[in-house]
Design an enzyme around this catalytic site. Structure first.
Site, PDB file in Angstrom:
ATOM      1  N   GLY A  46       0.775  -1.240   0.000  1.00  0.00           N
ATOM      2  CA  GLY A  46       0.000   0.000   0.000  1.00  0.00           C
ATOM      3  C   GLY A  46       0.802   1.283   0.000  1.00  0.00           C
ATOM      4  O   GLY A  46       0.396   2.290  -0.574  1.00  0.00           O
ATOM      5  N   GLU A 102       3.775   4.285   6.018  1.00  0.00           N
ATOM      6  CA  GLU A 102       2.527   3.520   5.885  1.00  0.00           C
ATOM      7  C   GLU A 102       1.493   4.335   5.112  1.00  0.00           C
ATOM      8  O   GLU A 102       1.523   5.573   5.123  1.00  0.00           O
ATOM      9  CB  GLU A 102       2.042   3.168   7.314  1.00  0.00           C
ATOM     10  CG  GLU A 102       0.740   2.435   7.430  1.00  0.00           C
ATOM     11  CD  GLU A 102       0.713   1.055   6.793  1.00  0.00           C
ATOM     12  OE1 GLU A 102       0.966   0.962   5.577  1.00  0.00           O
ATOM     13  OE2 GLU A 102       0.383   0.086   7.498  1.00  0.00           O
ATOM     14  N   ASP A 106      -5.346   2.366  10.790  1.00  0.00           N
ATOM     15  CA  ASP A 106      -6.745   2.017  11.032  1.00  0.00           C
ATOM     16  C   ASP A 106      -6.867   1.552  12.492  1.00  0.00           C
ATOM     17  O   ASP A 106      -6.964   2.375  13.399  1.00  0.00           O
ATOM     18  CB  ASP A 106      -7.106   0.922  10.013  1.00  0.00           C
ATOM     19  CG  ASP A 106      -8.567   0.563   9.998  1.00  0.00           C
ATOM     20  OD1 ASP A 106      -9.402   1.452   9.776  1.00  0.00           O
ATOM     21  OD2 ASP A 106      -8.885  -0.626  10.192  1.00  0.00           O
ATOM     22  N   PHE A 155     -14.229   3.473   3.961  1.00  0.00           N
ATOM     23  CA  PHE A 155     -13.228   2.670   3.260  1.00  0.00           C
ATOM     24  C   PHE A 155     -12.761   3.433   2.029  1.00  0.00           C
ATOM     25  O   PHE A 155     -13.553   3.844   1.196  1.00  0.00           O
ATOM     26  CB  PHE A 155     -13.781   1.299   2.859  1.00  0.00           C
ATOM     27  CG  PHE A 155     -12.686   0.355   2.475  1.00  0.00           C
ATOM     28  CD1 PHE A 155     -11.976  -0.325   3.447  1.00  0.00           C
ATOM     29  CD2 PHE A 155     -12.318   0.197   1.145  1.00  0.00           C
ATOM     30  CE1 PHE A 155     -10.932  -1.174   3.105  1.00  0.00           C
ATOM     31  CE2 PHE A 155     -11.272  -0.645   0.781  1.00  0.00           C
ATOM     32  CZ  PHE A 155     -10.572  -1.331   1.771  1.00  0.00           C
TER      33      PHE A 155
HETATM   34  P1  IMP Z   1      -4.213  -1.415  10.948  1.00  0.00           P
HETATM   35  O1  IMP Z   1      -3.247  -2.451  11.369  1.00  0.00           O
HETATM   36  O2  IMP Z   1      -5.643  -1.797  11.278  1.00  0.00           O
HETATM   37  O3  IMP Z   1      -3.894  -0.024  11.415  1.00  0.00           O
HETATM   38  O4  IMP Z   1      -4.259  -1.502   9.408  1.00  0.00           O
HETATM   39  C1  IMP Z   1      -3.626  -0.783   8.531  1.00  0.00           C
HETATM   40  C2  IMP Z   1      -3.784  -1.479   7.195  1.00  0.00           C
HETATM   41  O5  IMP Z   1      -5.165  -1.804   6.893  1.00  0.00           O
HETATM   42  C3  IMP Z   1      -3.347  -0.538   6.126  1.00  0.00           C
HETATM   43  O6  IMP Z   1      -1.998  -0.679   5.858  1.00  0.00           O
HETATM   44  C4  IMP Z   1      -4.204  -0.977   4.966  1.00  0.00           C
HETATM   45  O7  IMP Z   1      -3.550  -2.002   4.280  1.00  0.00           O
HETATM   46  C5  IMP Z   1      -5.461  -1.514   5.548  1.00  0.00           C
HETATM   47  N1  IMP Z   1      -6.551  -0.524   5.488  1.00  0.00           N
HETATM   48  C6  IMP Z   1      -7.131   0.117   6.520  1.00  0.00           C
HETATM   49  N2  IMP Z   1      -8.101   0.955   6.115  1.00  0.00           N
HETATM   50  C7  IMP Z   1      -8.112   0.860   4.768  1.00  0.00           C
HETATM   51  C8  IMP Z   1      -8.910   1.501   3.762  1.00  0.00           C
HETATM   52  O8  IMP Z   1      -9.806   2.347   4.004  1.00  0.00           O
HETATM   53  N3  IMP Z   1      -8.643   1.144   2.479  1.00  0.00           N
HETATM   54  C9  IMP Z   1      -7.685   0.233   2.153  1.00  0.00           C
HETATM   55  N4  IMP Z   1      -6.936  -0.384   3.069  1.00  0.00           N
HETATM   56  C10 IMP Z   1      -7.136  -0.082   4.368  1.00  0.00           C
HETATM   57 MG    MG Z   2      -0.868  -0.959   4.394  1.00  0.00          MG
END
Ligand code: IMP
Ligand code: MG
Length: 185
Positions: A46, A102, A106, A155
């Site tokens: 990403g 990053e 999320d 999203f």
């Molecule tokens: P975390 O570990 O939940 O903070 O996740 C982060 C990862 O979730 C990011 O690197 C993304 O790959 C994915 N992610 C979270 N929200 C989105 C979104 O709205 N669109 C696409 N990917 C997302």
């Molecule tokens: Mg990511």
């Protein structure tokens, strides 16, 4: 065709460029001293577009490493368990000032894991930069050191972020139409 998928463009190309320039200014200022040894850690896939655009505007000596992680769970909810799919090794962790790059924060699980991982390997310092942040979705307390833009709990995809692995190539960040996720998720 994208009209059926995109609810709205949330961060247009010009705004992304402004955000990247501002973050690069902050990072350049913080890592300009001679004793810093900046090592960028790009979180694939990403963060690829963001990493390359950001690096082009950094004017301090730097090295690049890449990692790939995935969190177990379904497509929109992370379980909290992180699996490292690509790691790197080097003999000089104690001489490296890592900056993890990053696309979006999320739940906070991914960056919490990566900071702990690099620290455990003996990193001299570890900081994080994210293009986007959804603080309302946090499951663990986590604050990125540099943040491009805070966005609501929607999203998003484009500019590296995928929608079912597609559309990472879009030059802007868009919100997906909820009906599309219901039909295709
Ligand atoms: P975390 O570990 O939940 O903070 O996740 C982060 C990862 O979730 C990011 O690197 C993304 O790959 C994915 N992610 C979270 N929200 C989105 C979104 O709205 N669109 C696409 N990917 C997302
Ligand atoms: Mg990511």
């Amino acid at each position: 065709m994208l009209d059926n998928i995109i609810e709205k463009v949330l961060v247009p190309e010009e705004e992304i460029a402004e955000i990247v320039a501002r973050l690069a200014d902050e990072i350049n200022a913080d890592y300009s001293s001679e004793d810093k040894n900046l090592v960028i850690v790009s979180v694939l896939k990403g963060a690829m577009p963001f990493t390359t655009d950001l690096m082009k505007q950094l004017n301090v000596p730097l090295e690049l490493e890449c990692v790939r992680v995935s969190s177990y769970g379904n497509s929109t909810e992370s379980s909290g368990k992180i699996c490292m799919k690509l790691d790197f090794d080097r003999p000089d962790f104690d001489k490296c000032d890592f900056l993890v790059v990053e696309d979006i924060v999320d739940s906070g699980n991914t960056l919490t894991f990566l900071v702990a991982h690099l620290t455990q390997k003996g990193a001299r310092s570890v900081k994080t930069v994210t293009l986007l942040d959804k603080p309302s979705r946090r499951k663990v307390e986590f604050d990125p050191d540099y943040c491009g833009k805070i966005i609501p709990d929607e999203f998003v995809f484009g500019y590296g972020l995928d929608l079912f692995e597609k559309y990472r190539d879009l030059p802007y960040v868009a919100v997906v139409r909820p009906e599309y996720v219901k039909e295709h998720g």
